[in-house]
Write a protein that holds these residues in place. Structure first.
Motif, mmCIF file in Angstrom:
data_model
loop_
_atom_site.group_PDB
_atom_site.id
_atom_site.type_symbol
_atom_site.label_atom_id
_atom_site.label_comp_id
_atom_site.label_asym_id
_atom_site.label_seq_id
_atom_site.Cartn_x
_atom_site.Cartn_y
_atom_site.Cartn_z
ATOM 1 N N THR A 42 5.341 5.424 -4.924
ATOM 2 C CA THR A 42 4.920 4.054 -4.632
ATOM 3 C C THR A 42 3.409 3.874 -4.689
ATOM 4 O O THR A 42 2.905 2.813 -4.328
ATOM 5 N N GLY A 43 2.674 4.895 -5.131
ATOM 6 C CA GLY A 43 1.219 4.788 -5.187
ATOM 7 C C GLY A 43 0.538 5.026 -3.863
ATOM 8 O O GLY A 43 -0.676 4.804 -3.747
ATOM 9 N N GLU A 44 1.256 5.493 -2.859
ATOM 10 C CA GLU A 44 0.695 5.753 -1.537
ATOM 11 C C GLU A 44 0.751 7.246 -1.249
ATOM 12 O O GLU A 44 1.668 7.938 -1.682
ATOM 13 N N GLY A 45 -0.209 7.741 -0.480
ATOM 14 C CA GLY A 45 -0.198 9.158 -0.138
ATOM 15 C C GLY A 45 -0.475 10.010 -1.355
ATOM 16 O O GLY A 45 -1.458 9.818 -2.075
ATOM 17 N N MET A 46 0.398 10.973 -1.624
ATOM 18 C CA MET A 46 0.289 11.837 -2.805
ATOM 19 C C MET A 46 1.306 11.361 -3.836
ATOM 20 O O MET A 46 2.495 11.624 -3.734
ATOM 21 N N TYR A 64 1.410 14.882 -13.114
ATOM 22 C CA TYR A 64 0.107 14.675 -12.484
ATOM 23 C C TYR A 64 0.331 14.200 -11.051
ATOM 24 O O TYR A 64 1.300 13.497 -10.759
ATOM 25 N N VAL A 65 -0.587 14.582 -10.177
ATOM 26 C CA VAL A 65 -0.564 14.058 -8.812
ATOM 27 C C VAL A 65 -1.977 13.588 -8.461
ATOM 28 O O VAL A 65 -2.962 14.086 -8.998
ATOM 29 N N TYR A 66 -2.031 12.618 -7.585
ATOM 30 C CA TYR A 66 -3.329 12.158 -7.069
ATOM 31 C C TYR A 66 -3.091 11.546 -5.700
ATOM 32 O O TYR A 66 -1.971 11.152 -5.361
ATOM 33 N N THR A 67 -4.149 11.473 -4.925
ATOM 34 C CA THR A 67 -4.032 10.905 -3.585
ATOM 35 C C THR A 67 -4.637 9.510 -3.545
ATOM 36 O O THR A 67 -5.645 9.226 -4.194
ATOM 37 N N GLN A 68 -3.990 8.662 -2.770
ATOM 38 C CA GLN A 68 -4.519 7.348 -2.400
ATOM 39 C C GLN A 68 -4.267 7.241 -0.903
ATOM 40 O O GLN A 68 -3.152 6.992 -0.454
ATOM 41 N N LEU A 69 -5.326 7.467 -0.096
ATOM 42 C CA LEU A 69 -5.166 7.675 1.339
ATOM 43 C C LEU A 69 -5.681 6.509 2.154
ATOM 44 O O LEU A 69 -5.989 6.654 3.337
ATOM 45 N N PHE A 78 -1.332 3.385 -10.503
ATOM 46 C CA PHE A 78 -2.253 3.136 -9.384
ATOM 47 C C PHE A 78 -2.088 1.701 -8.919
ATOM 48 O O PHE A 78 -2.063 0.768 -9.724
ATOM 49 N N ASN A 79 -1.993 1.483 -7.607
ATOM 50 C CA ASN A 79 -1.697 0.156 -7.086
ATOM 51 C C ASN A 79 -2.862 -0.816 -7.170
ATOM 52 O O ASN A 79 -2.671 -2.018 -7.311
ATOM 53 N N ALA A 89 14.986 -5.831 3.399
ATOM 54 C CA ALA A 89 15.577 -4.492 3.462
ATOM 55 C C ALA A 89 14.758 -3.502 2.632
ATOM 56 O O ALA A 89 14.515 -2.359 3.064
ATOM 57 N N LEU A 90 14.323 -3.892 1.452
ATOM 58 C CA LEU A 90 13.509 -3.020 0.611
ATOM 59 C C LEU A 90 12.207 -2.653 1.317
ATOM 60 O O LEU A 90 11.788 -1.486 1.322
ATOM 61 N N SER A 91 11.552 -3.627 1.913
ATOM 62 C CA SER A 91 10.283 -3.384 2.589
ATOM 63 C C SER A 91 10.456 -2.414 3.751
ATOM 64 O O SER A 91 9.600 -1.560 4.005
ATOM 65 N N ASP A 92 11.556 -2.558 4.449
ATOM 66 C CA ASP A 92 11.818 -1.665 5.572
ATOM 67 C C ASP A 92 12.010 -0.227 5.090
ATOM 68 O O ASP A 92 11.556 0.714 5.739
ATOM 69 N N ARG A 93 12.645 -0.057 3.923
ATOM 70 C CA ARG A 93 12.892 1.294 3.398
ATOM 71 C C ARG A 93 11.662 1.892 2.735
ATOM 72 O O ARG A 93 11.372 3.076 2.915
ATOM 73 N N ARG A 94 10.929 1.092 1.959
ATOM 74 C CA ARG A 94 9.928 1.652 1.055
ATOM 75 C C ARG A 94 8.489 1.361 1.451
ATOM 76 O O ARG A 94 7.561 1.856 0.816
ATOM 77 N N GLY A 95 8.250 0.532 2.471
ATOM 78 C CA GLY A 95 6.913 0.395 3.008
ATOM 79 C C GLY A 95 6.086 -0.733 2.414
ATOM 80 O O GLY A 95 6.550 -1.546 1.613
ATOM 81 N N ALA A 96 4.794 -0.739 2.824
ATOM 82 C CA ALA A 96 3.922 -1.883 2.582
ATOM 83 C C ALA A 96 3.634 -2.112 1.112
ATOM 84 O O ALA A 96 3.581 -3.264 0.655
ATOM 85 N N ALA A 97 3.399 -1.057 0.344
ATOM 86 C CA ALA A 97 3.051 -1.248 -1.069
ATOM 87 C C ALA A 97 4.194 -1.912 -1.829
ATOM 88 O O ALA A 97 3.976 -2.827 -2.634
ATOM 89 N N MET A 98 5.413 -1.475 -1.578
ATOM 90 C CA MET A 98 6.550 -2.078 -2.264
ATOM 91 C C MET A 98 6.871 -3.463 -1.694
ATOM 92 O O MET A 98 7.379 -4.328 -2.412
ATOM 93 N N ALA A 99 6.573 -3.675 -0.416
ATOM 94 C CA ALA A 99 6.730 -5.017 0.147
ATOM 95 C C ALA A 99 5.806 -5.991 -0.559
ATOM 96 O O ALA A 99 6.202 -7.121 -0.908
#
Length: 828
Positions: A101-105, A117-122, A252-253, A764-774
């Motif tokens: 979701t573009g969050e964390g790692m 590839y991996v990258y962090t967005q903290l 990247f978000n 329901a999606l926002s509750d499962r997948r968090g702020a970025a997907m909301a």
């Protein structure tokens, strides 16, 4: 997950002094999870209870001063700590999950070549998805990061990285940083490296984009070096980190993130298809914006999230201004694009129910969830406009003197709005505190209207202000010459409110343009004579920034119901075909297509609106047949494709692989045509699959998802809806592409049944997948083309659902306000 409150952060900051993090990460354990160990050295000023944050897949162990903690006490994202006064060492080992979701790692596998590839967005609170931390901006510390990565990977970080004899990558210790600035990116990067001013500079992308990065490397590095040098002319503090890397990362978000020493950008900025000079300028501005953050944001950081505007407004203003100064040979006037597109973002945000002051009251940002809502057109565009007005009022010399005092007093520390204003005040005799109260603590947009009285050669100009802010503006006075052109007589500097009317010499001007150099933030209206002159002679005004100011005024008039949408299109038809400033053409066509044709006219009027846009595009294509203006031609081609109401012409372009007279179709144009054909019911799944085989890249995958969701069949809509809301398989970018395809103005009857289903599905999606997907669901999956009172009422009823997380609620408030505005515009 618990959000951090401002009160909790203040209490913890009083208790703790955090000195050092040692973070060890192992990325060799599979595609789903990675191993994380963090060792934190800190001091408790007194005995007390607190907590450390992390969001693990599995918490393996936690040792405080070598004594094991009960890991079952982890509740949500908080592990409680009971501390005695003095120095402590906390060691936490956990398995963490990669994100899609573009969050964390975030982990991404390139469909072009299978490389990962991996990258962090903290940002905000996502460091907890990667390692344990005392996660708030005013607990700065030194970070040492080491990474065990798969063979063939390179690891980038905030400091210079080196691969050790045992194969692990180790980054140089950082200066004191806030937790949200820690960054690394790992994978088989393609890199272009150089040195500048004694520091290593690098740009990086995934291997499948190598040729495209190489093609633009000279421009990217030229802009980077020029802005770096210009900032060192402005700022007394030298660049505070040991290297400057810029990584263009997938899915990247945001546009970019200002991680010290390692700025991450969305890799759409590595252009794989033809773009206009305005789009190149946007990339350059983002480079300048993020570099400004190295000082304002990274060197001096906000204490709490109510001051996020300080970071973003400053970087936004400095990005445009510094690029204008440092790269004028490449991009002659960045403020035209700011005025046409970016500033409109601020005006729109400031007229919604969700508006807030540029600098909100701290009590209105009580926790991290509410802070996340303020990353909008107010914190960026309005704040930058306010700073531009401040520089106009204060003078650049005093402004920069105050900024340099700010850097010196708070280097590697934290500061507040009060600190910033005090430091500006130390450099001037002007009452900066009063200015800040009037500009930064208030909401809404003032409206300025000229009024002229007099006769013969003696006229007086009065500026009527609907609002309460003081403004320093330039009023442009224009006369009509014998050829019909509107020529500048003079620009008169005015302070609003006026102490007395401005005396004008000479006959009545044919046109008065308030805020002619776009130095303040206000909506504009015209007196009757000026409005007639503007509408008749807009394309015959020599200065593109003046034309941009007038186009913005017309846009505001449409949005406010003072100008009929169809009249705006007729004005565009009359003048846009003669416009030479690309930023103006793109901004006007974008508003005409996305807002007027798709939302502000009725379904019955829409074909005529699209026909007008197509007529403008055809005229621009005729004017650009000589190849002298490729960006203008590309813009016209895009507009023609997007506005096609019959498939024949654009289908023939796709078959031929070229537009008659150019350009040849690159992947972006091919997918653009195929999406439009899908909307019109003039393509099918085998054709989409064949195009995906031709372009199997990540962008191709998104194009195919957009096309499939655009097909006008019940089966296609059902499949797209299921992919969006019934599973969590889609990455953030594939979710966005599918949502963009799903809702189409031409297909409102087909998808009507999905309008009431959107709200419970998005919750329901926002509750499962968090702020970025909301945010993505609220922005892209909202039924924006169901423009009727029933849809508005339905949405307003769902706003009371207490299951809705703040990120989704805020987005829906804005969407429903835009829906109500569209309904009013249809009545104009």
């Amino acid at each position: 997950m618990s959000v951090l409150t401002r009160d909790e952060a203040q209490t913890r900051a009083q208790l703790l002094d955090v000195q050092h993090y040692t973070v060890d990460l192992d990325l060799t354990t599979g595609d789903e999870t990675f191993e994380s160990t963090s060792l934190i050295r800190f001091t408790a000023r007194t005995a007390g209870d607190t907590f450390v944050e992390l969001k693990p897949e599995t918490l393996h162990s936690a040792l405080l001063d070598d004594a094991p903690l009960d890991i079952t006490t982890l509740e949500g994202n908080r592990l409680p700590l009971r501390l005695g006064a003095g120095e402590h060492v906390l060691r936490i080992t956990a398995t963490m999950r990669y994100s899609r979701t573009g969050e964390g790692m975030h982990r991404f596998t390139d469909p072009s070549d299978g490389e990962s590839y991996v990258y962090t967005q903290l940002f905000m609170e996502d460091v907890q998805r990667v390692f344990a931390a005392f996660d708030q901006p005013d607990l700065k510390a030194v970070f040492e990061v080491s990474v065990d990565a798969p063979e063939g990977w390179t690891v980038l970080a905030n400091g210079i990285t080196e691969q050790q004899p045992d194969g692990r990558w180790k980054a140089a210790p950082t200066p004191p940083l806030s937790t949200y600035f820690v960054c690394f990116a790992a994978g088989p990067w393609h890199s272009v490296r150089t040195e500048h001013a004694g520091l290593p500079f690098g740009i990086h992308c995934r291997r499948s984009l190598a040729a495209h990065l190489d093609a633009d490397a000279d421009e990217i590095l030229t802009v980077t070096k020029a802005c770096y040098d210009r900032f060192h002319e402005k700022f007394e503090e030298p660049y505070p980190f040991d290297s400057y890397d810029q990584a263009f990362v997938p899915e990247f978000n945001s546009g970019a993130m200002e991680n010290p020493g390692l700025v991450t950008f969305r890799d759409e900025f590595v252009f794989r298809s033809a773009v206009t000079v305005t789009e190149r300028q946007t990339r350059a501005m983002v480079i300048a914006h993020e570099m400004a953050h190295m000082w304002f944001g990274d060197l001096v950081t906000l204490r709490w999230w109510d001051d996020i505007w300080l970071n973003e407004s400053f970087a936004e203003y400095m990005g445009y201004q510094t690029l204008n100064e440092a790269c004028s040979d490449l991009f002659p006037d960045t403020w035209v694009d700011f005025g046409v597109t970016r500033k409109a973002w601020g005006y729109e945000a400031d007229q919604r129910p969700s508006t807030h002051p540029v600098a909100p009251d701290p009590e209105s940002v009580p926790d991290t969830a509410s802070a996340l809502l303020n990353f909008d057109g107010i914190s960026y565009a309005k704040g930058a406009s306010a700073l531009r007005q401040l520089v106009t009022w204060l003078g650049e010399k005093d402004f920069l003197a105050g900024i340099n005092i700010h850097f010196k007093r708070h280097r590697f520390g934290n500061a507040t709005l009060a600190d910033f204003i005090d430091n500006l005040a130390a450099a001037t005799d002007r009452d900066v505190h009063a200015w800040a109260e009037q500009w930064l603590r208030t909401t809404g947009v003032d409206t300025l209207t000229p009024a002229l009285t007099g006769e013969g050669l003696h006229w007086k100009l009065t500026v009527d202000r609907d609002g309460a802010r003081p403004h320093r503006i330039a009023a442009g006075l224009y006369d009509r010459d014998p050829s019909g052109d509107l020529v500048l007589r003079e620009r008169r500097e005015l302070d609003v409110p006026q102490t007395e009317p401005a005396e004008l010499t000479g006959p009545r001007p044919a046109l008065v343009v308030l805020n002619d150099e776009d130095l303040t933030y206000a909506k504009l209206r015209f007196d009757a004579v000026s409005e007639e002159s503007a509408l008749r002679g807009l394309s015959r005004i020599p200065d593109p920034l003046t034309r941009a100011v007038i186009w913005n005024a017309l846009r505001d008039m449409v949005r406010d119901g003072d100008l009929a949408p169809r009249d705006y299109l007729e004005i565009a038809l009359a003048h846009l075909t003669e416009e030479t400033e690309l930023a103006v053409v793109q901004g006007v066509l974008g508003f005409a297509r996305a807002q007027i044709a798709d939302r502000y006219v009725t379904e019955e009027q829409r074909p005529a609106a699209l026909a007008t846009i197509s007529e403008i595009a055809r005229a621009l294509l005729r004017h650009t047949e000589d190849g002298e203006a490729p960006g203008l031609r590309l813009t016209a081609v895009r507009a023609f494709i997007d506005s096609a109401t019959t498939p024949d012409k654009i289908a023939s372009w796709l078959d031929d692989g070229t537009v008659h007279g150019g350009p040849e179709l690159d992947p972006e144009l091919r997918w653009r045509i195929l999406v439009r054909l899908a909307v019109l019911g003039a393509t099918d799944e085998p054709t989409i699959a064949a195009e995906l085989e031709r372009d199997p890249s990540a962008t191709g995958q998104e194009g195919a998802a957009r096309c499939r969701a655009s097909l006008p069949t019940p089966e296609a809509k059902a499949a797209a809806w299921s992919a969006l809301f019934d599973t969590d398989d889609l990455s953030n970018y594939l979710f966005t592409a599918t949502a963009q395809g799903f809702w189409q103005p031409e297909q409102s009857a087909l998808v009507r049944e999905y309008v009431p289903r959107f709200y419970p599905a998005a919750i329901a999606l926002s509750d499962r997948r968090g702020a970025a997907m909301a945010e993505a669901a609220g922005r892209y999956a909202f039924p924006a083309y169901a423009i009727d009172q029933e849809s508005l009422t339905l949405g307003e009823q769902h706003l009371d659902d207490d299951r809705m997380i703040p990120a989704l609620h805020r987005k829906l408030v804005d969407q429903l306000d835009d829906l109500a505005r569209a309904l009013r515009a249809r009545e104009a």
